[in-house]
Design an enzyme around this catalytic site. Sequence first.
Site, mmCIF file in Angstrom:
data_model
loop_
_atom_site.group_PDB
_atom_site.id
_atom_site.type_symbol
_atom_site.label_atom_id
_atom_site.label_comp_id
_atom_site.label_asym_id
_atom_site.label_seq_id
_atom_site.Cartn_x
_atom_site.Cartn_y
_atom_site.Cartn_z
ATOM 1 C CB ALA A 144 -0.953 -0.023 1.196
ATOM 2 N NE ARG A 145 0.960 5.668 -1.954
ATOM 3 C CZ ARG A 145 0.525 4.994 -2.998
ATOM 4 N NH1 ARG A 145 0.675 3.669 -3.021
ATOM 5 N NH2 ARG A 145 -0.067 5.607 -4.010
ATOM 6 C CG HIS B 184 5.742 1.630 -5.377
ATOM 7 N ND1 HIS B 184 5.590 2.797 -4.693
ATOM 8 C CD2 HIS B 184 4.478 1.204 -5.651
ATOM 9 C CE1 HIS B 184 4.305 3.083 -4.543
ATOM 10 N NE2 HIS B 184 3.613 2.117 -5.112
ATOM 11 C CD GLU C 175 8.064 3.884 -2.659
ATOM 12 O OE1 GLU C 175 7.620 4.288 -3.763
ATOM 13 O OE2 GLU C 175 7.447 3.095 -1.931
ATOM 14 C CG ASP D 246 5.632 -3.263 -4.416
ATOM 15 O OD1 ASP D 246 6.684 -3.492 -5.043
ATOM 16 O OD2 ASP D 246 4.644 -2.699 -4.926
ATOM 17 N N GLY E 233 3.682 -2.646 -7.587
ATOM 18 C CA GLY E 233 2.265 -2.983 -7.488
ATOM 19 C C GLY E 233 1.447 -2.636 -8.708
#
Length: 325
Positions: free
Chosen positions: A236-237, A284, A265, A260, A286
């Site tokens: 998610a975050r 990341h 980032e 992820d 996703g």
Amino acid sequence: MLRIAILDDYQDVALTLADWALLGDDYEIVRFGRNLASEDEAAAALAGFDVLCLMRERMPLSAALIERLPALRLIVVTGARVRTIDMEAAVARGITVCHTHAGESAHATPEIAWGLILSLARSIPEEDARIRAGGWQHTVGTVLGGKTLGLVGLGKLGGRMVPIAKAFGMEVIAWSQNLTDARAAEAGARRVDKETLFREADVVSLHLILGERSRHTVSAAELGQMKQGAWLINTARGPLVDEAALIEALRQGRIKAGLDVFDIEPLPADHPLRTMPNTVLTPHLGYVTEGAYAAFYRDTVDNIRAWRDGAPVRVLAAPKTEERT
């Protein structure tokens, strides 16, 4: 001449996944294949552009940065939701902000979550690296059947996790601040309180939207309630989890994590998570699918054309004189 910057095109695919020639012959495109990590770097690189094309939330646009981009007139951000652009500052400067359709995230993000879960269950990345190095099997895996999946958030993405878990023979429990028994039952899960979820789940997977209320939903307290050897999955975050507390729990070997998303980032090269053996990490990924990217960039071209024609579409924010459709 319209100057367009395509930001964070890590895979160098933006120019091949849409027909940018539809914009005519009076434009110039510059793509950036790396993240512009600081405000000063971004301001220096982007000061002469009329249009910025953002990939999701990889490039924050604060009021301070917007003020340093004097030529900027249009921002196009991929996806349907963004929290990293100062909309008020953009509008005050006469800048229009448009978005694209959401892409394939409803399918892609739950799928990467299961990729992380299966990778932890059977040590797939570790065994792949070992066999390429000339070795053979070393780890002993575990099955998902009979285990309990705890979903923190049971919305569109969290709900898609349920039938897959059931297919593996898992029990599914769920919690969020506004979750009701009826919604949980409708999705095929059992609603529990937060403490019960972290205490009973073998796998905890996060599917919340990041906001001030959800920041650090998983703190040292929740991590301490997890079973010895349980897994935390976050697609998610990053800031949903207290990263310092997570690192400490991983160092103690109490849990494993499939991540992820991260607080910063791209993840810094010297970040301690990069060396944690009880993790599976992805950068990341996703929403990063060919179908999503093609939809994003097609909509980006469409947004720029509509804006130039004076009738912008998919508008998130605009000066009052700007027509919205």
